[in-house]
Design a protein around this motif. Structure first.
Motif: not given
Length: 577
Positions: A363-376
């Motif tokens: 929760e302290a990391y400055p990211v919420n997760g990896p970038t998404t390649f695509t949304d389907i």
């Protein structure tokens, strides 16, 4: 006699330019150690023009290592005072261009800046050498009288006015010579590529992020680890050196979190190789952070360096092999840890429900997760295809699936064997729980899910880039919230919680190899239930609550991990006493 040279790294030209600019006053890099190491180790193979330009900033060629020292180290220029403390000799001055502030609040005749540096390095050395039990870097005490070794057998640190943006650096100097060429006299094993070195540190950190003391601390932890690494295998892969040096900052000074700065750009490019020869390697510390938290702690990270000396890195990159050899004690491997990290990066939670996919500081990391390649967005009756042509090796891509209908996702590697790639379905729920399915074909019922992601991982060690397709077609509804895999079906264990034993059923649709292991919540291998070929049918398995050495496991949360052909399932089991 034919001389065999090491293979030049792919980024050698970049390293040459960075080092020339750095020592010409035009530096833009924070850490030049990897590039300095490149020039030192491979300088004798550079073309004449490159060597000439490097000689203009102090480099000399002809010896086994290209360095900026002979009778006098360039870094010693203008430093007229020394202080010996424990393992180190500190070189500094209070006058001229390289002067440190001469404030001395405790009136001990030593500037406060030097007092601070000395105390930090004493703690860093004690932690890495005495607590973590790394081997000391080799000594330069054997140098001939006409070569500069700092005037003693201490490890030398030159505190001076470094180029802008540079925190500090470690310069390889010679092959260790403890009876055998390249052997570190401080270890009981025989190294082939152990190197002596020295360090340069800034005389002030004004204008750098954080406080000056924080900058000194993370630089000391990072750069001294480079000195230690060089005492194991100075030719080890750069990504391994840099990523483990960054994670060492976290191990020693967990409260500073300077490493967080590398996460946004790294998580923005999950498709980029874990071992990419670029600044990406700093963010790759997250891989070793995962190992640190779930696969053996600091002992495991040290074991990687112990294993690194088993292969001669002068002739090739054996970093992934060293990692697998070290992780084998935990029933894991380079590829296994890579896949688990990929899932953990998407889960991105410190919640206990995340189990082996949690990060303590998520929760302290400055990211919420990896970038998404695509949304389907998927609707029943409308098959869809996801195509990718830019997945590097040891990397991942994430597809976000939006659907209220069940679907089957099937992964096909269009440029190589299907085993080169792996796919994970990561299903999250509003109650901070997750379900993870793994395999090249997965049935997913999104009922009640907050999100569904498919993560594709390139896990092969010999290829470079992969193209793949994911076919999305209609799937099957769950039965009592249990998704139905297209290959194997696994029931929840019963009873759960349990004491002292529990059972579960595995429905096998065709003959295949099946392995079942018990894993603790922190990733430790507890026991293997089975590991053999089974015929089609329903098989009931039992866990008696004991470890692999026959002792009863302690109260807590465990995972029953079932693996078959292109299938993996994690079952949450709770042992209560």
């Amino acid at each position: 006699m034919e001389v065999s040279f090491a293979k030049l790294p792919g980024n050698i030209d970049q390293s040459v330019e960075i080092i020339i600019q750095s020592f010409s006053g035009n530096n833009q890099e924070r850490c030049i150690s990897p590039h300095l190491r490149n020039v030192a180790l491979y300088g004798n193979q550079l073309n004449t023009e490159q060597q000439l330009r490097l000689s203009q900033v102090g480099f000399q060629f002809g010896g086994p290592i290209a360095s900026r020292s002979s009778e006098d180290r360039v870094e010693s220029e203008g430093l007229d005072q020394t202080l010996d403390n424990g393992y180190f000799r500190f070189h500094y001055t209070t006058t001229g261009t390289h002067a440190i502030a001469n404030t001395d609040t405790n009136n001990n005749s030593i500037p406060d800046y030097i007092d601070n540096v000395v105390n930090v390095f004493a703690y860093v050395a004690s932690t890495q050498l005495d607590s973590f039990l790394y081997t000391e870097p080799p000594s330069d005490s054997w140098y001939p009288a006409n070569s500069d070794n700092g005037g003693s057998d201490h490890y030398d640190i030159y505190i001076r006015n470094l180029e802008s943006n540079v925190y500090g650096y470690v310069s390889p100097e010679n092959f260790a010579q403890a009876g055998n060429f390249g052997d570190n006299e401080n270890s009981s094993t025989t190294e082939l590529n152990a190197l002596t070195s020295y360090m340069a540190l800034r005389n002030n950190y004004s204008g750098f992020p954080g406080t000056e003391e924080e900058s000194i601390k993370v630089t000391a932890a990072h750069e001294f680890h480079h000195a230690i690494q060089s005492g194991y295998d100075g030719f080890e892969a750069q990504w391994l050196m840099e990523a483990t040096a960054v994670v060492m900052e976290e191990q020693i000074y967990d409260e500073i979190n300077d490493c967080y700065q590398y996460l946004p750009s790294w998580f923005n490019e999950p498709h980029k190789a874990l071992d990419d020869q670029s600044d990406h390697w700093y963010g790759s510390f997250i891989y070793f952070q995962y190992i640190y938290e779930h696969l053996g702690g600091y002992l495991q990270l040290r074991s990687i360096w112990n294993k690194s000396i088993l292969n001669d890195s002068y002739y090739g990159d054996y970093s992934h092999r060293a990692i697998s050899l070290a992780l084998s004690s935990e029933g894991s491997s380079f590829s296994d840890a890579l896949n688990k990290m990929v899932v953990a990066n998407r889960v991105m939670s410190s919640n206990a429900n995340a189990g082996v996919f949690a990060y303590e500081e998520a929760e302290a990391y400055p990211v919420n997760g990896p970038t998404t390649f695509t949304d389907i967005t998927y609707t029943a009756g409308t098959p869809q295809t996801i195509t990718s042509t830019n997945l590097n090796r040891f990397a991942s891509q994430y597809t976000h699936l939006i659907s209220s209908d069940p679907f089957i996702a099937s992964l096909t590697n269009t440029t190589g064997p299907d085993t080169d790639l792996n796919m994970h379905a990561i299903i999250s729920y509003e109650n901070n729980s997750w379900t993870i399915y793994s395999g090249n074909q997965i049935n997913i019922d999104p009922t009640g899910a907050a999100s569904v992601y498919l993560a594709v991982v390139s896990q092969d060690t010999s290829g470079n880039n992969w193209d793949y397709q994911i076919e999305i077609i209609d799937g099957e509804l769950s039965l009592e919230n249990e998704s139905i895999p297209t290959s194997i079906s696994v029931s929840q264990n019963y009873p759960n919680p349990f004491n002292p034993s529990t059972s579960f059923n595995v429905e096998i649709p065709h003959q295949q190899h099946l392995s079942i292991n018990i894993i603790s919540i922190n990733g430790r291998h507890i026991k293997q239930i089975t590991n053999k070929i089974y015929d089609r049918g329903i098989v009931t398995f039992h866990w008696d609550g004991k470890t692999k050495v026959g002792e009863y496991a302690s109260t807590g949360q465990y995972f029953i991990v079932v693996k078959g052909d292109n299938f993996q399932r994690w079952i949450n089991a709770t042992l209560l006493k």
